[in-house]
Design an enzyme around this catalytic site. Structure first.
Site, PDB file in Angstrom:
ATOM      1  N   CYS A  88       0.492  -1.190   0.308  1.00 52.46           N
ATOM      2  CA  CYS A  88       0.320  -0.178  -0.289  1.00 52.46           C
ATOM      3  C   CYS A  88       0.761   1.223  -0.223  1.00 52.46           C
ATOM      4  O   CYS A  88       0.379   2.613  -0.002  1.00 52.46           O
ATOM      5  CB  CYS A  88      -0.813  -0.097   0.870  1.00 52.46           C
ATOM      6  SG  CYS A  88      -2.366  -1.630   1.466  1.00 52.46           S
ATOM      7  N   HIS A 139      -2.776   7.382   3.203  1.00 47.99           N
ATOM      8  CA  HIS A 139      -3.472   6.029   1.974  1.00 47.99           C
ATOM      9  C   HIS A 139      -5.162   5.891   2.787  1.00 47.99           C
ATOM     10  O   HIS A 139      -5.246   6.033   4.157  1.00 47.99           O
ATOM     11  CB  HIS A 139      -2.294   5.322   2.886  1.00 47.99           C
ATOM     12  CG  HIS A 139      -3.254   3.784   2.646  1.00 47.99           C
ATOM     13  ND1 HIS A 139      -3.927   3.218   1.008  1.00 47.99           N
ATOM     14  CD2 HIS A 139      -3.323   2.675   3.460  1.00 47.99           C
ATOM     15  CE1 HIS A 139      -3.851   2.595   1.317  1.00 47.99           C
ATOM     16  NE2 HIS A 139      -3.448   1.540   2.167  1.00 47.99           N
ATOM     17  N   ASN A 184      -9.814   0.513  -0.098  1.00 45.68           N
ATOM     18  CA  ASN A 184      -8.856   0.612  -0.200  1.00 45.68           C
ATOM     19  C   ASN A 184      -8.342  -0.043  -1.206  1.00 45.68           C
ATOM     20  O   ASN A 184      -8.207  -1.308  -1.878  1.00 45.68           O
ATOM     21  CB  ASN A 184      -8.682  -0.669   1.456  1.00 45.68           C
ATOM     22  CG  ASN A 184      -7.397  -0.022   0.794  1.00 45.68           C
ATOM     23  OD1 ASN A 184      -6.216  -0.370   0.156  1.00 45.68           O
ATOM     24  ND2 ASN A 184      -6.232  -0.601   2.281  1.00 45.68           N
TER      25      ASN A 184
HETATM   26  O1  UT7 Z   1      -4.117  -1.586   3.805  1.00 48.10           O
HETATM   27  C1  UT7 Z   1      -3.058  -2.492   4.075  1.00 48.10           C
HETATM   28  C2  UT7 Z   1      -2.549  -2.050   5.718  1.00 48.10           C
HETATM   29  N1  UT7 Z   1      -4.455  -2.903   5.672  1.00 48.10           N
HETATM   30  C3  UT7 Z   1      -4.694  -1.431   7.159  1.00 48.10           C
HETATM   31  O2  UT7 Z   1      -4.073  -0.907   7.483  1.00 48.10           O
HETATM   32  C4  UT7 Z   1      -6.389  -2.631   7.910  1.00 48.10           C
HETATM   33  C5  UT7 Z   1      -6.473  -2.230   9.283  1.00 48.10           C
HETATM   34  N2  UT7 Z   1      -6.930  -2.836  10.023  1.00 48.10           N
HETATM   35  C6  UT7 Z   1      -8.152  -2.735  10.069  1.00 48.10           C
HETATM   36  O3  UT7 Z   1      -8.641  -1.700   9.308  1.00 48.10           O
HETATM   37  C7  UT7 Z   1      -9.337  -2.850  11.053  1.00 48.10           C
HETATM   38  O4  UT7 Z   1      -8.214  -4.155  11.616  1.00 48.10           O
HETATM   39  C8  UT7 Z   1     -10.567  -4.262   9.859  1.00 48.10           C
HETATM   40  C9  UT7 Z   1     -11.039  -2.877   9.756  1.00 48.10           C
HETATM   41  C10 UT7 Z   1      -9.410  -4.799   9.150  1.00 48.10           C
HETATM   42  C11 UT7 Z   1     -11.178  -4.819  11.506  1.00 48.10           C
HETATM   43  O5  UT7 Z   1     -11.841  -4.047  12.159  1.00 48.10           O
HETATM   44  P1  UT7 Z   1     -11.544  -4.238  13.373  1.00 48.10           P
HETATM   45  O6  UT7 Z   1     -12.152  -3.458  14.122  1.00 48.10           O
HETATM   46  O7  UT7 Z   1      -9.591  -4.512  13.405  1.00 48.10           O
HETATM   47  O8  UT7 Z   1     -12.324  -5.801  14.070  1.00 48.10           O
HETATM   48  P2  UT7 Z   1     -12.085  -7.155  13.908  1.00 48.10           P
HETATM   49  O9  UT7 Z   1     -10.973  -7.946  13.366  1.00 48.10           O
HETATM   50  O10 UT7 Z   1     -11.273  -6.748  15.692  1.00 48.10           O
HETATM   51  O11 UT7 Z   1     -13.262  -7.758  14.302  1.00 48.10           O
HETATM   52  C12 UT7 Z   1     -13.964  -7.096  15.001  1.00 48.10           C
HETATM   53  C13 UT7 Z   1     -15.640  -8.503  15.476  1.00 48.10           C
HETATM   54  C14 UT7 Z   1     -14.928  -9.715  15.350  1.00 48.10           C
HETATM   55  O12 UT7 Z   1     -16.092 -10.838  15.944  1.00 48.10           O
HETATM   56  P3  UT7 Z   1     -15.801 -11.277  17.418  1.00 48.10           P
HETATM   57  O13 UT7 Z   1     -14.564 -11.825  17.385  1.00 48.10           O
HETATM   58  O14 UT7 Z   1     -15.627  -9.743  17.717  1.00 48.10           O
HETATM   59  O15 UT7 Z   1     -16.828 -11.725  17.943  1.00 48.10           O
HETATM   60  C15 UT7 Z   1     -15.054  -9.808  13.627  1.00 48.10           C
HETATM   61  O16 UT7 Z   1     -15.232 -11.851  13.171  1.00 48.10           O
HETATM   62  O17 UT7 Z   1     -16.225  -8.581  14.150  1.00 48.10           O
HETATM   63  C16 UT7 Z   1     -16.395  -9.590  12.999  1.00 48.10           C
HETATM   64  N3  UT7 Z   1     -15.975  -9.154  11.821  1.00 48.10           N
HETATM   65  C17 UT7 Z   1     -16.629  -9.237  11.086  1.00 48.10           C
HETATM   66  N4  UT7 Z   1     -18.339  -8.522  11.202  1.00 48.10           N
HETATM   67  C18 UT7 Z   1     -19.606  -7.820  10.724  1.00 48.10           C
HETATM   68  C19 UT7 Z   1     -14.507  -8.774  10.691  1.00 48.10           C
HETATM   69  N5  UT7 Z   1     -15.446  -8.742   9.443  1.00 48.10           N
HETATM   70  C20 UT7 Z   1     -16.294  -8.196   9.477  1.00 48.10           C
HETATM   71  C21 UT7 Z   1     -17.163  -7.594   8.352  1.00 48.10           C
HETATM   72  N6  UT7 Z   1     -19.007  -7.522   9.282  1.00 48.10           N
HETATM   73  N7  UT7 Z   1     -17.244  -7.731   7.209  1.00 48.10           N
END
Ligand code: UT7
Length: 328
Positions: free
Chosen positions: A115, A255, A285
Site C-alpha cells: 500500500c 492512504h 482501499n
Molecule cells: O492497506 C493495508 C493496511 N491495512 C490496514 O491498514 C487495515 C488495518 N486493519 C483494519 O482496518 C481493521 O482491523 C479491520 C477493518 C480490517 C477490522 O476492524 P476491527 O475493528 O479490527 O475488527 P476485528 O478484526 O477486531 O473484528 C471484530 C469483530 C470480530 O467478531 P468477534 O470476534 O468480536 O465476534 C470479527 O469476526 O468483527 C467481526 N468481523 C465482522 N463483522 C461483520 C470481521 N469482519 C466483519 C465484517 N462484518 N465484514
C-alpha cells in the site's frame, strides 16, 4: 536553486461497477453498519471486464495525464508502475503500458511496496528528475484488488476495491514539488498481511488453491495496531524535521485503509478534518491507488504552493510519508 521533481498532471481511472455495502450484505455475514463504523467504506469499484488487468486501468489513467499536460507518449522517458496486482507474474506491466501507448522513448518497471507503493514510486521517480538526466517520469499506481480477494471472506472482501491513478513528474526550478520523504520497511509484518501461495516460497499447487491461499489474508487488528502508530509517527516526524506546524500544512493525503487510522494520523499532526483528503467511502482501499486517487479527486481544491503531506502504511510492512509543495 536545485532542481525539484514536481507533479505536473494527475489522471485516474475507476471502473464503473459499484459494489455497495448493501450488496455485500447479501454475499457474506456483514452489515452496512459494521462496515461503515469500522472502516468508513460505503462502496467500492470493481473491474468486471473479462481479460482486463491493472494495465487496463493504468493505460486510461496515464492517457488522461498525457491529455491534461498536452504531451505525446514519445515525451515520456520513465514509467514506474506501482502495484501488487501486475497483469501477470514475471511479465513486466510497465513494459506493456509503454508499448501499448507508444512510449517509444521510455523504459519502465513495476514497483511492489504494497500500500506504500505510490510513496516509494514517487520518491524513486523524483531521483530521476533531480539527477538532471530525465525530464518526464510517469508514475502509474493502482490495483485490481478484486483479482486477489476471496468474496466469501468477510474480513477482507468488504475493504478492498479496484482503481488506478497516474502522475507526471517534471523538473521545477521554483522550489516546488518534492521536498522530503521518509520511507520505512519491517518484515515483522509479513505474517499479518500477505498472499501465502503463488510465490517462490509456496509455489502454486492443487492444495494451495483448495485452501484459498492465493487470496489476501489479513489479521486486521494486528495490522491496525502497526498502521495507526507508524503512519501517525512518520507524518509527525516529517513535519518536525521540516519545521512545519499544523497551520503550515494545507492537506494530509492519507492512504485510505481505514477512516479510524486516518483520523488518528490527522489528530497526531494537529490537523482539522477539513484538511484531510478522504474518499474511502466511495472507493474503499485500492492499495496502490489510494493516494493518486485522492490527489485526482481534490485537484481543483489544491493551490500552487500548498504544503501536502502524503502518508501510507501497507503489507510487508512498508510505510512512509512524503512532503511536497503543490506545483500546478
Ligand atoms: O492497506 C493495508 C493496511 N491495512 C490496514 O491498514 C487495515 C488495518 N486493519 C483494519 O482496518 C481493521 O482491523 C479491520 C477493518 C480490517 C477490522 O476492524 P476491527 O475493528 O479490527 O475488527 P476485528 O478484526 O477486531 O473484528 C471484530 C469483530 C470480530 O467478531 P468477534 O470476534 O468480536 O465476534 C470479527 O469476526 O468483527 C467481526 N468481523 C465482522 N463483522 C461483520 C470481521 N469482519 C466483519 C465484517 N462484518 N465484514
Amino acid at each position: 536553486m536545485s532542481i525539484k521533481a514536481a507533479i505536473t498532471a494527475v489522471g485516474a481511472y475507476l471502473p464503473e461497477f459499484k459494489l455497495t455495502n448493501k450488496v455485500l450484505e447479501t454475499m457474506v455475514d456483514t452489515s452496512d453498519e459494521w462496515i461503515t463504523t469500522r472502516t468508513g467504506i460505503k462502496e467500492r469499484r470493481i473491474l468486471k471486464e473479462k481479460g482486463a488487468g491493472v494495465s487496463t486501468m493504468g493505460i486510461k489513467a496515464a492517457q488522461q495525464v498525457l491529455d491534461k499536460r498536452g504531451i505525446s507518449p514519445k515525451d515520456i522517458e520513465v514509467v514506474i508502475f506501482c502495484t501488487v496486482t501486475p497483469d501477470m507474474p514475471v511479465a513486466n506491466t510497465a513494459a506493456y503500458v509503454i508499448s501499448e501507448m507508444g512510449m517509444t522513448n521510455a523504459f519502465g518497471y513495476d514497483l511492489q511496496a504494497a500500500c506504500s507503493g505510490f510513496l516509494f514510486g514517487l520518491t524513486t521517480g523524483a531521483q530521476y528528475i533531480e539527477s538532471g538526466r530525465y525530464k518526464k517520469v510517469l508514475i502509474v499506481s493502482g490495483d485490481k484488488m478484486s483479482s486477489i480477494i476471496d468474496y466469501t471472506d468477510r474480513t477482507t472482501c468488504v475493504i478492498f476495491g479496484d482503481g488506478c491513478g497516474a502522475v507526471l513528474l517534471e523538473p521545477n526550478e521554483e522550489g516546488l514539488g518534492m521536498q522530503d520523504s521518509i520511507l520505512r520497511s519491517d518484515g515483522v509484518g509479513r505474517q499479518f498481511l500477505n498472499i501465502k501461495a503463488g510465490g517462490s516460497m509456496y509455489p502454486p499447487s492443487k492444495e494451495s488453491v483448495e485452501l484459498g491461499q492465493h487470496f489476501v489474508h489479513q489479521e486486521g487488528q494486528q495490522v491496525f495496531k502497526f498502521a495507526v502508530t507508524n503512519m501517525a509517527e512518520v507524518s509527525a516526524q516529517i513535519m518536525e524535521r521540516n519545521n512545519l506546524v499544523s497551520d503550515d500544512v494545507a492537506w494530509l493525503v492519507p492512504h485510505q485503509a481505514n477512516k479510524r487510522i486516518i483520523d488518528a494520523t490527522a489528530k497526531r499532526m494537529g490537523l482539522e478534518a477539513s484538511k484531510v483528503m478522504l474518499n474511502i467511502d466511495r472507493y474503499g482501499n485500492t492499495t496502490n491507488g489510494t493516494l493518486p486517487l485522492c490527489l485526482w479527486d481534490y485537484e481543483d481544491r489544491l493551490k500552487k504552493g500548498d504544503n501536502l503531506i502524503l502518508a501510507a502504511f501497507g503489507g510487508g510492512f512498508t510505510w512512509g510519508a512524503v512532503y511536497l509543495k503543490w506545483a500546478i
